[in-house]
Design a protein around this motif. Sequence first.
Motif, PDB file in Angstrom:
ATOM      1  N   LEU A  71     109.417  25.694 -47.721  1.00  0.00           N
ATOM      2  CA  LEU A  71     108.420  25.343 -48.833  1.00  0.00           C
ATOM      3  C   LEU A  71     107.379  26.153 -49.749  1.00  0.00           C
ATOM      4  O   LEU A  71     106.989  25.109 -50.684  1.00  0.00           O
ATOM      5  N   TYR A  72     107.260  26.681 -49.991  1.00  0.00           N
ATOM      6  CA  TYR A  72     107.141  27.211 -51.381  1.00  0.00           C
ATOM      7  C   TYR A  72     107.849  27.119 -52.449  1.00  0.00           C
ATOM      8  O   TYR A  72     107.748  27.003 -53.357  1.00  0.00           O
ATOM      9  N   TYR A  73     108.946  26.556 -51.697  1.00  0.00           N
ATOM     10  CA  TYR A  73     110.211  26.266 -53.708  1.00  0.00           C
ATOM     11  C   TYR A  73     109.390  25.116 -53.645  1.00  0.00           C
ATOM     12  O   TYR A  73     108.591  24.890 -55.229  1.00  0.00           O
ATOM     13  N   ARG A  74     109.112  24.303 -52.812  1.00  0.00           N
ATOM     14  CA  ARG A  74     108.741  22.972 -53.552  1.00  0.00           C
ATOM     15  C   ARG A  74     107.238  22.455 -53.899  1.00  0.00           C
ATOM     16  O   ARG A  74     107.029  21.848 -54.988  1.00  0.00           O
ATOM     17  N   LEU A  91     107.908  31.978 -60.900  1.00  0.00           N
ATOM     18  CA  LEU A  91     108.101  31.959 -59.374  1.00  0.00           C
ATOM     19  C   LEU A  91     109.703  30.543 -59.509  1.00  0.00           C
ATOM     20  O   LEU A  91     110.772  30.863 -58.361  1.00  0.00           O
ATOM     21  N   LEU A  92     109.334  29.395 -59.813  1.00  0.00           N
ATOM     22  CA  LEU A  92     110.496  28.595 -59.367  1.00  0.00           C
ATOM     23  C   LEU A  92     112.250  29.006 -59.943  1.00  0.00           C
ATOM     24  O   LEU A  92     113.036  29.130 -59.369  1.00  0.00           O
ATOM     25  N   LYS A  93     111.623  29.843 -61.593  1.00  0.00           N
ATOM     26  CA  LYS A  93     113.249  30.081 -62.171  1.00  0.00           C
ATOM     27  C   LYS A  93     113.913  31.170 -61.116  1.00  0.00           C
ATOM     28  O   LYS A  93     115.344  31.598 -60.743  1.00  0.00           O
ATOM     29  N   PHE A  94     112.745  31.955 -60.824  1.00  0.00           N
ATOM     30  CA  PHE A  94     113.479  32.889 -59.239  1.00  0.00           C
ATOM     31  C   PHE A  94     113.575  32.409 -58.371  1.00  0.00           C
ATOM     32  O   PHE A  94     115.158  32.818 -57.728  1.00  0.00           O
ATOM     33  N   PHE A  95     113.282  31.131 -57.862  1.00  0.00           N
ATOM     34  CA  PHE A  95     113.780  30.301 -56.144  1.00  0.00           C
ATOM     35  C   PHE A  95     115.295  29.706 -56.502  1.00  0.00           C
ATOM     36  O   PHE A  95     115.955  29.906 -55.593  1.00  0.00           O
ATOM     37  N   MET A  96     115.533  28.791 -57.509  1.00  0.00           N
ATOM     38  CA  MET A  96     116.340  28.819 -58.604  1.00  0.00           C
ATOM     39  C   MET A  96     117.318  29.589 -58.076  1.00  0.00           C
ATOM     40  O   MET A  96     118.494  29.498 -57.625  1.00  0.00           O
ATOM     41  N   GLN A 107     118.214  29.768 -54.001  1.00  0.00           N
ATOM     42  CA  GLN A 107     119.140  28.603 -53.661  1.00  0.00           C
ATOM     43  C   GLN A 107     120.210  29.117 -54.275  1.00  0.00           C
ATOM     44  O   GLN A 107     121.369  28.618 -54.137  1.00  0.00           O
ATOM     45  N   GLY A 108     120.287  29.500 -55.557  1.00  0.00           N
ATOM     46  CA  GLY A 108     121.731  30.252 -55.857  1.00  0.00           C
ATOM     47  C   GLY A 108     121.136  29.330 -57.641  1.00  0.00           C
ATOM     48  O   GLY A 108     121.456  27.969 -57.797  1.00  0.00           O
ATOM     49  N   ASN A 109     122.878  29.541 -58.027  1.00  0.00           N
ATOM     50  CA  ASN A 109     123.110  28.597 -59.457  1.00  0.00           C
ATOM     51  C   ASN A 109     124.605  27.294 -59.092  1.00  0.00           C
ATOM     52  O   ASN A 109     124.621  26.657 -59.353  1.00  0.00           O
ATOM     53  N   GLN A 110     125.117  27.857 -58.125  1.00  0.00           N
ATOM     54  CA  GLN A 110     125.948  27.239 -57.397  1.00  0.00           C
ATOM     55  C   GLN A 110     125.344  25.664 -56.490  1.00  0.00           C
ATOM     56  O   GLN A 110     124.238  25.947 -56.242  1.00  0.00           O
ATOM     57  N   GLY A 167     110.262  41.353 -53.974  1.00  0.00           N
ATOM     58  CA  GLY A 167     109.911  42.726 -54.885  1.00  0.00           C
ATOM     59  C   GLY A 167     108.908  42.622 -55.458  1.00  0.00           C
ATOM     60  O   GLY A 167     107.863  41.219 -54.673  1.00  0.00           O
ATOM     61  N   GLU A 168     108.239  42.270 -56.568  1.00  0.00           N
ATOM     62  CA  GLU A 168     107.085  42.172 -57.427  1.00  0.00           C
ATOM     63  C   GLU A 168     106.668  40.553 -58.239  1.00  0.00           C
ATOM     64  O   GLU A 168     107.244  40.319 -58.927  1.00  0.00           O
ATOM     65  N   LEU A 169     106.138  39.613 -57.231  1.00  0.00           N
ATOM     66  CA  LEU A 169     106.303  39.044 -58.086  1.00  0.00           C
ATOM     67  C   LEU A 169     104.793  37.976 -59.071  1.00  0.00           C
ATOM     68  O   LEU A 169     105.289  37.061 -59.582  1.00  0.00           O
ATOM     69  N   GLY A 170     104.034  38.673 -58.743  1.00  0.00           N
ATOM     70  CA  GLY A 170     103.182  38.342 -58.849  1.00  0.00           C
ATOM     71  C   GLY A 170     101.901  39.554 -59.185  1.00  0.00           C
ATOM     72  O   GLY A 170     102.585  40.451 -58.999  1.00  0.00           O
ATOM     73  N   ARG A 171     100.604  39.147 -59.896  1.00  0.00           N
ATOM     74  CA  ARG A 171     100.416  40.189 -60.306  1.00  0.00           C
ATOM     75  C   ARG A 171      98.238  40.318 -59.574  1.00  0.00           C
ATOM     76  O   ARG A 171      98.171  38.771 -60.065  1.00  0.00           O
ATOM     77  N   LYS A 172      98.420  41.129 -59.090  1.00  0.00           N
ATOM     78  CA  LYS A 172      96.133  41.374 -58.658  1.00  0.00           C
ATOM     79  C   LYS A 172      95.816  40.781 -59.799  1.00  0.00           C
ATOM     80  O   LYS A 172      95.575  40.915 -60.775  1.00  0.00           O
ATOM     81  N   GLY A 173      94.964  39.211 -59.358  1.00  0.00           N
ATOM     82  CA  GLY A 173      93.759  39.541 -60.448  1.00  0.00           C
ATOM     83  C   GLY A 173      94.696  37.874 -61.791  1.00  0.00           C
ATOM     84  O   GLY A 173      94.047  37.389 -62.613  1.00  0.00           O
TER      85      GLY A 173
END
Length: 210
Positions: free
Chosen positions: A17-20, A71-76, A80-83, A57-63
């Motif tokens: 859901l987050y990825y989409r 984030l999209l690159k992280f999810f991919m 999901q993986g590169n494969q 880990g730390e995916l965002g910053r407060k404020g």
Amino acid sequence: MNNKKKIPNATMKRLPLYYRFFKNSEKSGVDRVSSREISEALDIDSATIRRDFSYFGELGRKGYGYNVKSLLKFFMEHIQGNQKRNVAIIGAGNLGSALLNYKFSNINDRMNIVAAFDNNSSIVGTTINDTTVHHSDEIEKMAEDHGIDVAILTLPAEVSQEMAERLEAAGIKGILNFTPMRLDVSDGIYVHNIDLSVELQALFFYMKHI
């Protein structure tokens, strides 16, 4: 990805859901979003979102919020993986045909439906949404030839266990099981069960208690 924390199943189920959401945000030209905006879009409370993301880990910053492209690159890369996964649909009847006609690329651009299988002579040899339906006898050979490692099982319950054993022997590593049977496979293969009758019962329960 932080491997020191065991990620709860509930969190894992929310990751697509987050990825989409981030994929759609990128398409809309949005640069960054807050947990509140994610919460409103997905109907998931902000605290749950922050807790889910904290496992990685730390995916965002407060404020500041969350950078959509990052984030999209992280999810991919990490979820999901590169494969690219080559997927087969086992059973091309009503449900299997509906899945073949579904635009999986809208939710996962790293999933490639390469073949469908059935033993019904009236279906074998036909093409559904550019995917050819092959006879079930060809599963092992095609799994090897095309590097298929995921199967979506939409067979009658009485033959699902036998098929699961064949798929495991053919090197399949993951099964999305739409049958009501709980499949007996080794630890080397992951099975995710989707029982529509159970999901409907859960829906009716929640509706009753609104």
